[in-house]
Design a protein around this motif. Structure first.
Motif, PDB file in Angstrom:
ATOM      1  N   ALA A 129      21.507  21.587  -7.666  1.00  0.00           N
ATOM      2  CA  ALA A 129      21.057  22.634  -8.921  1.00  0.00           C
ATOM      3  C   ALA A 129      20.342  23.491  -8.596  1.00  0.00           C
ATOM      4  N   VAL A 130      19.367  23.282  -7.743  1.00  0.00           N
ATOM      5  CA  VAL A 130      18.223  24.374  -7.439  1.00  0.00           C
ATOM      6  C   VAL A 130      19.001  25.310  -6.648  1.00  0.00           C
ATOM      7  N   PHE A 131      19.633  24.967  -5.594  1.00  0.00           N
ATOM      8  CA  PHE A 131      20.503  25.720  -4.609  1.00  0.00           C
ATOM      9  C   PHE A 131      21.361  26.577  -5.347  1.00  0.00           C
ATOM     10  N   VAL A 132      22.122  26.310  -6.246  1.00  0.00           N
ATOM     11  CA  VAL A 132      22.874  27.145  -7.150  1.00  0.00           C
ATOM     12  C   VAL A 132      22.154  28.035  -8.042  1.00  0.00           C
ATOM     13  N   GLU A 133      21.148  27.759  -8.659  1.00  0.00           N
ATOM     14  CA  GLU A 133      20.141  28.546  -9.415  1.00  0.00           C
ATOM     15  C   GLU A 133      19.662  29.604  -8.460  1.00  0.00           C
ATOM     16  N   GLU A 134      19.478  29.367  -7.131  1.00  0.00           N
ATOM     17  CA  GLU A 134      18.616  30.457  -6.310  1.00  0.00           C
ATOM     18  C   GLU A 134      19.925  31.358  -6.008  1.00  0.00           C
ATOM     19  N   ALA A 135      21.032  30.555  -5.522  1.00  0.00           N
ATOM     20  CA  ALA A 135      22.092  31.468  -5.180  1.00  0.00           C
ATOM     21  C   ALA A 135      22.799  32.433  -6.091  1.00  0.00           C
ATOM     22  N   MET A 136      22.809  32.062  -7.396  1.00  0.00           N
ATOM     23  CA  MET A 136      23.225  32.848  -8.409  1.00  0.00           C
ATOM     24  C   MET A 136      22.314  33.512  -9.067  1.00  0.00           C
ATOM     25  N   ALA A 137      21.191  33.772  -8.645  1.00  0.00           N
ATOM     26  CA  ALA A 137      20.105  34.636  -9.252  1.00  0.00           C
ATOM     27  C   ALA A 137      20.515  36.070  -9.081  1.00  0.00           C
ATOM     28  N   GLU A 138      20.067  36.852 -10.086  1.00  0.00           N
ATOM     29  CA  GLU A 138      20.580  38.309  -9.816  1.00  0.00           C
ATOM     30  C   GLU A 138      19.708  38.800  -8.783  1.00  0.00           C
TER      31      GLU A 138
END
Length: 124
Positions: free
Chosen positions: A108-117
């Protein structure tokens, strides 16, 4: 438009000593970006998870490659280093085992970082 220093780079290293060139490429790209002032988040997954432990990066050798311990130091000094939760658990690595500054976190943290603007994600 975001400039290069307004962007972040998320690098996932999926290989360790089992695939040394791929491993070294991930660390080299991440450290180069960090040295250039880009915010870097390096994720250690699979066999790369071992490099979250003290002394493991010093054991890695690859001819014509910068020492992994030095690359890791650059990234830890200016960015974020994360060991994958599941990968760490499979290797019986806990939060008290890792180098200072390394965190253990999940997908979940990886996805959050990868999808950040402004984020760019690379997987090696």
């Amino acid at each position: 438009m975001l400039g290069p220093m307004d962007r972040s780079l998320v690098v996932k290293a999926t290989a360790g000593a089992d695939a040394p060139e791929r491993c070294a490429q991930a660390f080299t790209v991440a450290a180069t970006a960090a040295a250039a002032g880009v915010h870097v988040s390096l994720w250690l997954t699979g066999e790369a998870t071992w490099f979250a432990l003290p002394g493991r990066a010093q054991e890695f050798e690859l001819p014509h490659s910068a020492p992994l311990a030095e690359l890791l130091h650059v990234i830890l000094t200016t960015g974020t280093v994360t060991a994958c939760t599941q990968c760490a658990a499979r290797r019986e690595i806990g939060p008290g085992d890792v180098l200072p500054g390394v965190r253990i976190a999940g997908a979940a943290v990886f996805v959050e970082e990868a999808m950040a603007e402004g984020a760019q994600a690379l997987v090696y």
